[in-house]
Design a protein around this motif. Structure first.
Motif, mmCIF file in Angstrom:
data_model
loop_
_atom_site.group_PDB
_atom_site.id
_atom_site.type_symbol
_atom_site.label_atom_id
_atom_site.label_comp_id
_atom_site.label_asym_id
_atom_site.label_seq_id
_atom_site.Cartn_x
_atom_site.Cartn_y
_atom_site.Cartn_z
ATOM 1 N N SER A 5 44.535 5.189 82.926
ATOM 2 C CA SER A 5 43.095 5.217 83.129
ATOM 3 C C SER A 5 42.645 6.609 82.708
ATOM 4 C CB SER A 5 42.734 4.933 84.593
ATOM 5 O OG SER A 5 41.335 4.898 84.759
ATOM 6 N N SER A 6 41.958 6.680 81.588
ATOM 7 C CA SER A 6 41.681 7.965 80.945
ATOM 8 C C SER A 6 40.779 8.889 81.742
ATOM 9 C CB SER A 6 41.078 7.731 79.561
ATOM 10 O OG SER A 6 39.870 7.013 79.682
ATOM 11 N N GLN A 7 39.986 8.355 82.658
ATOM 12 C CA GLN A 7 39.066 9.205 83.401
ATOM 13 C C GLN A 7 39.807 10.352 84.085
ATOM 14 O OE1 GLN A 7 37.002 7.254 86.584
ATOM 15 N NE2 GLN A 7 35.613 8.947 86.908
ATOM 16 N N VAL A 86 37.084 2.384 90.095
ATOM 17 C CA VAL A 86 37.838 1.139 89.923
ATOM 18 C C VAL A 86 37.361 0.416 88.662
ATOM 19 C CG1 VAL A 86 38.518 -1.039 91.001
ATOM 20 C CG2 VAL A 86 38.242 1.004 92.406
ATOM 21 N N VAL A 87 36.060 0.463 88.372
ATOM 22 C CA VAL A 87 35.547 -0.104 87.119
ATOM 23 C C VAL A 87 36.234 0.571 85.932
ATOM 24 C CG1 VAL A 87 33.507 -0.279 85.626
ATOM 25 C CG2 VAL A 87 33.336 -0.886 88.053
ATOM 26 N N THR A 88 36.393 1.878 85.996
ATOM 27 C CA THR A 88 37.080 2.613 84.931
ATOM 28 C C THR A 88 38.523 2.134 84.792
ATOM 29 O OG1 THR A 88 35.677 4.538 85.253
ATOM 30 C CG2 THR A 88 37.780 4.924 84.150
ATOM 31 N N ASP A 89 39.187 1.865 85.915
ATOM 32 C CA ASP A 89 40.565 1.368 85.871
ATOM 33 C C ASP A 89 40.626 -0.012 85.209
ATOM 34 O OD1 ASP A 89 41.191 3.708 87.216
ATOM 35 O OD2 ASP A 89 41.531 2.710 89.153
ATOM 36 N N VAL A 90 39.665 -0.871 85.525
ATOM 37 C CA VAL A 90 39.619 -2.205 84.909
ATOM 38 C C VAL A 90 39.337 -2.080 83.411
ATOM 39 C CG1 VAL A 90 38.400 -4.415 84.866
ATOM 40 C CG2 VAL A 90 39.017 -3.370 87.057
ATOM 41 N N GLN A 91 38.458 -1.172 83.035
ATOM 42 C CA GLN A 91 38.213 -0.946 81.609
ATOM 43 C C GLN A 91 39.480 -0.452 80.909
ATOM 44 O OE1 GLN A 91 34.734 1.608 82.052
ATOM 45 N NE2 GLN A 91 33.521 0.055 81.013
ATOM 46 N N ALA A 92 40.261 0.371 81.592
ATOM 47 C CA ALA A 92 41.534 0.826 81.019
ATOM 48 C C ALA A 92 42.482 -0.357 80.837
ATOM 49 C CB ALA A 92 42.167 1.890 81.913
ATOM 50 N N LEU A 94 41.561 -3.481 80.283
ATOM 51 C CA LEU A 94 41.054 -4.218 79.118
ATOM 52 C C LEU A 94 41.439 -3.511 77.823
ATOM 53 C CD1 LEU A 94 37.483 -5.077 80.445
ATOM 54 C CD2 LEU A 94 39.375 -6.690 80.091
ATOM 55 N N ASN A 95 41.334 -2.194 77.816
ATOM 56 C CA ASN A 95 41.699 -1.430 76.629
ATOM 57 C C ASN A 95 43.186 -1.591 76.322
ATOM 58 O OD1 ASN A 95 40.742 0.111 74.503
ATOM 59 N ND2 ASN A 95 41.293 2.036 75.479
ATOM 60 N N PHE A 96 44.023 -1.584 77.365
ATOM 61 C CA PHE A 96 45.458 -1.814 77.169
ATOM 62 C C PHE A 96 45.689 -3.186 76.546
ATOM 63 C CE2 PHE A 96 49.173 -3.964 78.983
ATOM 64 C CZ PHE A 96 50.184 -3.235 78.374
ATOM 65 N N PRO A 127 30.149 -1.818 77.960
ATOM 66 C CA PRO A 127 30.785 -2.003 76.651
ATOM 67 C C PRO A 127 32.260 -1.643 76.766
ATOM 68 C CG PRO A 127 29.396 -0.037 76.655
ATOM 69 C CD PRO A 127 29.193 -0.734 77.974
ATOM 70 N N LEU A 128 33.061 -2.280 75.943
ATOM 71 C CA LEU A 128 34.483 -1.939 75.952
ATOM 72 C C LEU A 128 34.653 -0.481 75.564
ATOM 73 C CD1 LEU A 128 36.187 -5.020 74.301
ATOM 74 C CD2 LEU A 128 36.423 -4.257 76.660
ATOM 75 N N PRO A 129 35.639 0.195 76.185
ATOM 76 C CA PRO A 129 35.911 1.567 75.776
ATOM 77 C C PRO A 129 36.447 1.587 74.353
ATOM 78 C CG PRO A 129 37.568 0.797 77.320
ATOM 79 C CD PRO A 129 36.527 -0.283 77.215
ATOM 80 N N PRO A 130 36.382 2.732 73.697
ATOM 81 C CA PRO A 130 36.905 2.807 72.333
ATOM 82 C C PRO A 130 38.402 2.478 72.323
ATOM 83 C CG PRO A 130 36.109 4.951 73.083
ATOM 84 C CD PRO A 130 35.866 3.983 74.177
#
Length: 132
Positions: A5-7, A86-92, A94-96, A127-130
């Protein structure tokens, strides 16, 4: 397997369950309820997230579930984590999944339990992270 999780450069540990056969598969990320939960959402002898992952995988859907911050193989601490964290973790997560050839990116979803349902809606609205 682990992803970051990049944050806060947290290492999140989880399990990607794949159906038999060749992919790419529709895929769901499971998000647990409030509090520090392991990837199975273990409560006593019951593992609701593990049971849901098994149910979906047997029906052709790949499932990613992961330990919350500070639980199991995940680093960090769940105590100071906000819903935004936690939203950031879920985005991570999805990015994975976007890096995995087994995943059908046109059929990617999030399923949340309890507070995880709110997190799923918030993450889906972003939006999906880069890409990595």
């Amino acid at each position: 397997m682990t992803f970051t999780s990049s944050q806060e450069a947290l290492r999140l540990a989880g399990l990607l369950s794949l159906p038999p056969g060749t992919g790419p598969f529709p895929t769901a990320v499971l998000v647990s309820d409030a509090g520090a939960q392991d990837r199975d959402g273990t409560v006593g002898d019951y593992r609701p997230m593990g049971a849901l992952a098994d149910y979906l995988t047997r029906r052709g859907i790949a499932v990613l579930r992961f330990d919350d911050r500070g639980v199991g193989g995940s680093s960090g601490s769940a105590a100071p984590a906000t819903i935004s964290d936690v939203v950031t973790d879920v985005q991570a997560a999805l990015n994975f999944l976007r890096t995995r050839p087994e995943v059908d990116l046109t059929r990617l979803g999030i399923i949340g339990h309890g507070e995880g349902g709110n997190v799923a809606l918030l993450a889906a609205a972003q939006p999906l992270p880069p890409p990595l």
